[in-house]
Design a protein around this motif. Structure first.
Motif, short mmCIF file in Angstrom:
data_model
loop_
_atom_site.label_atom_id
_atom_site.label_comp_id
_atom_site.label_asym_id
_atom_site.label_seq_id
_atom_site.Cartn_x
_atom_site.Cartn_y
_atom_site.Cartn_z
N GLY A 79 14.81 52.83 68.53
CA GLY A 79 14.13 51.84 67.69
C GLY A 79 15.04 50.68 67.33
N GLU A 80 16.38 50.91 67.48
CA GLU A 80 17.35 49.86 67.12
C GLU A 80 18.31 49.58 68.29
N ARG A 81 17.88 50.02 69.47
CA ARG A 81 18.78 49.89 70.62
C ARG A 81 18.62 48.55 71.32
N PRO A 82 19.64 48.15 72.10
CA PRO A 82 19.53 46.87 72.82
C PRO A 82 18.36 46.91 73.80
N THR A 83 17.74 45.77 74.00
CA THR A 83 16.57 45.70 74.90
C THR A 83 16.93 45.05 76.22
N ALA A 84 18.17 44.65 76.35
CA ALA A 84 18.63 44.09 77.63
C ALA A 84 20.15 44.23 77.69
N PHE A 85 20.64 44.22 78.90
CA PHE A 85 22.09 44.18 79.12
C PHE A 85 22.39 43.14 80.19
N ILE A 86 23.56 42.56 80.07
CA ILE A 86 24.13 41.75 81.16
C ILE A 86 25.46 42.41 81.52
N ALA A 87 25.64 42.68 82.80
CA ALA A 87 26.95 43.13 83.29
C ALA A 87 27.64 41.92 83.90
N VAL A 88 28.87 41.67 83.44
CA VAL A 88 29.66 40.54 83.95
C VAL A 88 30.62 41.10 85.01
N LEU A 89 30.42 40.67 86.24
CA LEU A 89 31.23 41.17 87.35
C LEU A 89 32.30 40.16 87.74
N MET A 90 33.47 40.69 88.12
CA MET A 90 34.49 39.81 88.68
C MET A 90 35.01 40.44 89.97
N PRO A 91 35.52 39.62 90.90
CA PRO A 91 35.98 40.17 92.16
C PRO A 91 37.04 41.24 91.93
N GLU A 92 36.93 42.34 92.65
CA GLU A 92 37.87 43.46 92.53
C GLU A 92 39.30 42.99 92.72
N ARG A 93 39.52 42.08 93.64
CA ARG A 93 40.88 41.64 93.97
C ARG A 93 41.25 40.30 93.33
N GLY A 94 40.57 39.94 92.29
CA GLY A 94 40.85 38.64 91.67
C GLY A 94 42.08 38.65 90.79
N GLY A 95 42.56 37.48 90.42
CA GLY A 95 43.72 37.36 89.53
C GLY A 95 43.32 37.48 88.07
N ASP A 96 44.37 37.50 87.22
CA ASP A 96 44.15 37.63 85.77
C ASP A 96 43.24 36.54 85.21
N ILE A 97 43.26 35.39 85.86
CA ILE A 97 42.50 34.26 85.31
C ILE A 97 41.01 34.60 85.21
N LEU A 98 40.56 35.54 86.03
CA LEU A 98 39.14 35.91 85.98
C LEU A 98 38.78 36.60 84.67
N CYS A 99 39.77 37.24 84.03
CA CYS A 99 39.51 37.84 82.71
C CYS A 99 39.19 36.75 81.69
N PHE A 100 39.91 35.63 81.82
CA PHE A 100 39.60 34.51 80.92
C PHE A 100 38.20 33.99 81.20
N ASP A 101 37.88 33.85 82.48
CA ASP A 101 36.53 33.39 82.84
C ASP A 101 35.47 34.31 82.23
N ALA A 102 35.71 35.62 82.33
CA ALA A 102 34.73 36.58 81.81
C ALA A 102 34.58 36.44 80.30
N GLY A 103 35.71 36.26 79.61
CA GLY A 103 35.65 36.10 78.16
C GLY A 103 34.88 34.84 77.76
N ILE A 104 35.15 33.77 78.48
CA ILE A 104 34.46 32.51 78.15
C ILE A 104 32.96 32.65 78.43
N ALA A 105 32.62 33.31 79.52
CA ALA A 105 31.20 33.51 79.84
C ALA A 105 30.53 34.34 78.73
N CYS A 106 31.22 35.39 78.29
CA CYS A 106 30.64 36.25 77.24
C CYS A 106 30.44 35.50 75.93
N GLN A 107 31.43 34.70 75.55
CA GLN A 107 31.28 33.96 74.30
C GLN A 107 30.19 32.91 74.41
N THR A 108 30.08 32.30 75.58
CA THR A 108 29.00 31.33 75.78
C THR A 108 27.65 32.02 75.60
#
Ligand SMILES: Cc1cc2nc3c(=O)[nH]c(=O)nc-3n(C[C@H](O)[C@H](O)[C@H](O)COP(=O)(O)O)c2cc1C
Length: 192
Positions: A79-108
């Motif tokens: 009754g109080e659970r989320p009604t949608a999810f977004i999974a943010v994917l990044m390339p398996e072999r990507g550099g650390d900079i992708l973590c920043f990208d993911a954070g910025i996407a999430c905050q946006t």
């Protein structure tokens, strides 16, 4: 809305109005905002998987962990659970900079959700292996973060930092969620 007010209101939300589910179009609005977010080299390497309904939504929820600091609460009840999810994917072999990208996407996404009266919780604590399988994630990608979403039910407020300096969030007797934030003077490490 004044931007500072929007940021202040964009507190993590962990209880939702489950009988007012977000639609596919609602989630697409959030992704459209994430699409325009800045990212390293403008390479736009993140990908997103959305979950709006059905058994996958229930199963994904069961793989997530909520509010580790609230020891007497086991996460949102039916009754109080989320009604949608977004999974943010990044390339398996990507550099650390992708973590920043993911954070910025999430905050946006968090700001965009708040602008519509929705709430969300960015989630790092989840069963990665089972979620990977459940969402049939391409092997070239890993899930950086999940975002649980819905119409916000709980009231969340910024609190002053207590004298003992504890940053642990807490709920009062009215179930209002308080999030201590350090004063600006404490954050400024230098001025030149
Ligand atoms: C990268 C990241 C990971 C997080 N992971 C979780 C999580 O796994 N479960 C959860 O309940 N909250 C999670 N949160 C929410 C934080 O607990 C929350 O941001 C913090 O308590 C501050 O509250 P605020 O978002 O209202 O400022 C996460 C937040 C961020 C930014």
């Amino acid at each position: 809305m004044d931007f500072l007010k929007l940021v202040e209101e964009a507190r993590t939300c962990r209880r939702f109005v489950e009988n007012e589910p977000l639609t596919v179009e609602d989630v697409d609005f959030l992704l459209e905002c994430a699409r325009l977010a800045p990212c390293g080299r403008n390479a736009q390497e993140l990908r997103f998987i959305t979950v709006n309904a059905g058994e996958t939504l229930d199963r994904l929820f069961s793989l997530t962990r909520w509010a580790g600091a609230l020891k007497d609460w086991n996460g949102p009840v039916p009754g109080e659970r989320p009604t949608a999810f977004i999974a943010v994917l990044m390339p398996e072999r990507g550099g650390d900079i992708l973590c920043f990208d993911a954070g910025i996407a999430c905050q946006t996404i968090q700001l965009a959700a708040t602008s519509r009266g929705w709430g969300d919780c960015i989630i790092y604590s989840f069963d990665r292996s089972k979620t990977h399988d459940l969402l049939n994630v391409d092997k070239a990608y890993k899930i950086a973060l999940l975002i649980g979403l819905g119409v916000a039910l709980e009231k969340r407020v910024v609190a002053p930092m207590p004298p003992d300096g504890s940053f642990v969030y807490w709920r009062d007797e009215n179930q209002v969620h308080h999030v201590p934030k350090r004063p600006l003077a404490e954050l400024i490490a230098g001025r030149f």
